[in-house]
Design an enzyme around this catalytic site. Sequence first.
Site, PDB file in Angstrom:
ATOM      1  CE  LYS A 288      -1.637   5.419 -10.386  1.00 43.67           C
ATOM      2  NZ  LYS A 288      -0.656   4.708  -9.577  1.00 43.67           N
ATOM      3  NE  ARG A 423       0.442  -1.528   0.881  1.00 41.75           N
ATOM      4  CZ  ARG A 423      -0.295  -0.481   1.277  1.00 41.75           C
ATOM      5  NH1 ARG A 423       0.023   0.149   2.385  1.00 41.75           N
ATOM      6  NH2 ARG A 423      -1.335  -0.081   0.570  1.00 41.75           N
TER       7      ARG A 423
HETATM    8  P1  BMP Z   1      -1.207  -2.478  -2.269  1.00 39.51           P
HETATM    9  O1  BMP Z   1      -1.859  -3.774  -2.868  1.00 39.51           O
HETATM   10  O2  BMP Z   1      -0.011  -2.791  -1.440  1.00 39.51           O
HETATM   11  O3  BMP Z   1      -2.191  -1.626  -1.547  1.00 39.51           O
HETATM   12  O4  BMP Z   1      -0.590  -1.655  -3.501  1.00 39.51           O
HETATM   13  C1  BMP Z   1      -1.339  -1.216  -4.551  1.00 39.51           C
HETATM   14  C2  BMP Z   1      -0.490  -0.727  -5.683  1.00 39.51           C
HETATM   15  O5  BMP Z   1      -1.356  -0.355  -6.765  1.00 39.51           O
HETATM   16  C3  BMP Z   1       0.355   0.479  -5.369  1.00 39.51           C
HETATM   17  O6  BMP Z   1       1.569   0.362  -6.089  1.00 39.51           O
HETATM   18  C4  BMP Z   1      -0.447   1.658  -5.903  1.00 39.51           C
HETATM   19  O7  BMP Z   1       0.365   2.697  -6.405  1.00 39.51           O
HETATM   20  C5  BMP Z   1      -1.214   1.035  -7.059  1.00 39.51           C
HETATM   21  N1  BMP Z   1      -2.558   1.597  -7.294  1.00 39.51           N
HETATM   22  C6  BMP Z   1      -3.575   1.540  -6.356  1.00 39.51           C
HETATM   23  O8  BMP Z   1      -3.399   1.046  -5.251  1.00 39.51           O
HETATM   24  N2  BMP Z   1      -4.813   2.016  -6.678  1.00 39.51           N
HETATM   25  C7  BMP Z   1      -5.088   2.576  -7.874  1.00 39.51           C
HETATM   26  O9  BMP Z   1      -6.220   2.951  -8.119  1.00 39.51           O
HETATM   27  C8  BMP Z   1      -4.058   2.641  -8.833  1.00 39.51           C
HETATM   28  C9  BMP Z   1      -2.794   2.152  -8.536  1.00 39.51           C
HETATM   29  O10 BMP Z   1      -1.841   2.223  -9.429  1.00 39.51           O
END
Ligand code: BMP
Length: 452
Positions: A288, A423
């Site tokens: 980003k 996750r």
């Molecule tokens: P998780 O599914 O574990 O919540 O992780 C989401 C991933 O996507 C993280 O790496 C986060 O930085 C990224 N992300 C997000 O969750 N929402 C956004 O709007 C943009 C992202 O890059």
Amino acid sequence: MDSRQHYILQRIIELNCFKEGKFTLKNGSESNYYINLRNLIREPEVIKVICELIYDKINFLSWKDFVICGLPYAGIPYAQGYSILYNTPSVFLRKEQKKHGMNNMIDGLEGLDKKKVLLIDDVITSGSSIQESLVHFEKAKLEVIGTIVIMDRRIENTGLIENVNSLFKLEDLLQYNSYRKANLLQETQLLSSKTEESRKSYGERVGLSNNKMFNFLLNLMEEKKSNLAVSLDYTSLKQIYKILSVIGEHIVIVKLHMDIIEDFDMDLCSQIVKLSKDLKFVIFEDRKFSEIGSIFQKQYQGGMYRISEWANLVNFHLISGDSNIQLFDKIYNPKDQAGLLVAQMSNKGNLFSKDYTNQVIEIGKRFASVCGFISQEKIAGDGFLYLTPGIGIAKEGDALDQQYKSPQQALIVDGTDIIIVGRNITQSKSVVKSTLLYKELGWSSYLLSLRR
Ligand code: BMP
């Protein structure tokens, strides 16, 4: 219920081992369900996962120092699988007594130093097969410490048979079946409430942009039947490599945050690049960028990470305007690199407005290096890709600000192209099984969205 249990129930239904209707059971009683797990043994992976679940059950029960025996015939494949996987001796119970030689009913007893036996069967309806077998073990002076069955479909536990443990009860299967039906129903309802035209298939969109990565990803999704990007937010690159070597074949993109890595090593990065070529997936560094131009260039090409040397995809926040993407347009390698613009975010309280998102889209249209957007919806035409993070089926969010939506919501209702799962895969009990689950959910939702 973990993803492995989910997977087995799913295969039971998909392999036609469960039917609804009017059936007469072996003991003469009437039932609304028919269960015959024989088809499961066609799939080695299913046998393996069942053995893993049996292993967990045995550990939980603290049963030790036994030989394993599958009840003929249905229990045999699992007992043998278990014996091989967990280095456990097995004996073999015959269905009928041997008519020659030692007239054995149980093989493998000679010289056996174990005193206890654990029985495995596929389904228990009344318990008669287990009961009938007990006499043979008694004769062989083996104490039966218990039985593990895959499915307990007893209407009532008469208590006649002791120590029967099951991986699943009939209620689990019925519950899963109704969850599946409800999910299908929900998908259909979501679909019919959608007023937009049906989407073009990935294949039909190839060529709608000159961006090579755009076309490569569309073709790759069709080829792999996967629209899954996995966000491997581990802090160890070694672990990422290990996981990717197992799940790489099922995904189209791996998304990384290299700045949370504690064991960064450029050689390992090169190995991940090699893996990405062998197993065909794309590496996305979720950096980003949002700096002034000169700092962006150093962040992208220099520093410890030298992102430009290994990342196929990088993304940009445009809060600082279009200077970063202008520069990227000049220095990226169009053969296998492209940029994504963050147009919307998934987390609570973010400051993205409609107006800001529209400005991001307009900037995206001006640069050849942009292949798509990080967004929660399809926000522009078919000539861009829409990648959606914040995907999960079990929870609505995490303990902080993350918010989850289902793959069905993202792909069918919101019309995006690629689901990004973090996750919900990396912190599940089995990363492989969860990857397969999200791959299937992503792909089946995409197929459903084509049907309108
Ligand atoms: P998780 O599914 O574990 O919540 O992780 C989401 C991933 O996507 C993280 O790496 C986060 O930085 C990224 N992300 C997000 O969750 N929402 C956004 O709007 C943009 C992202 O890059």
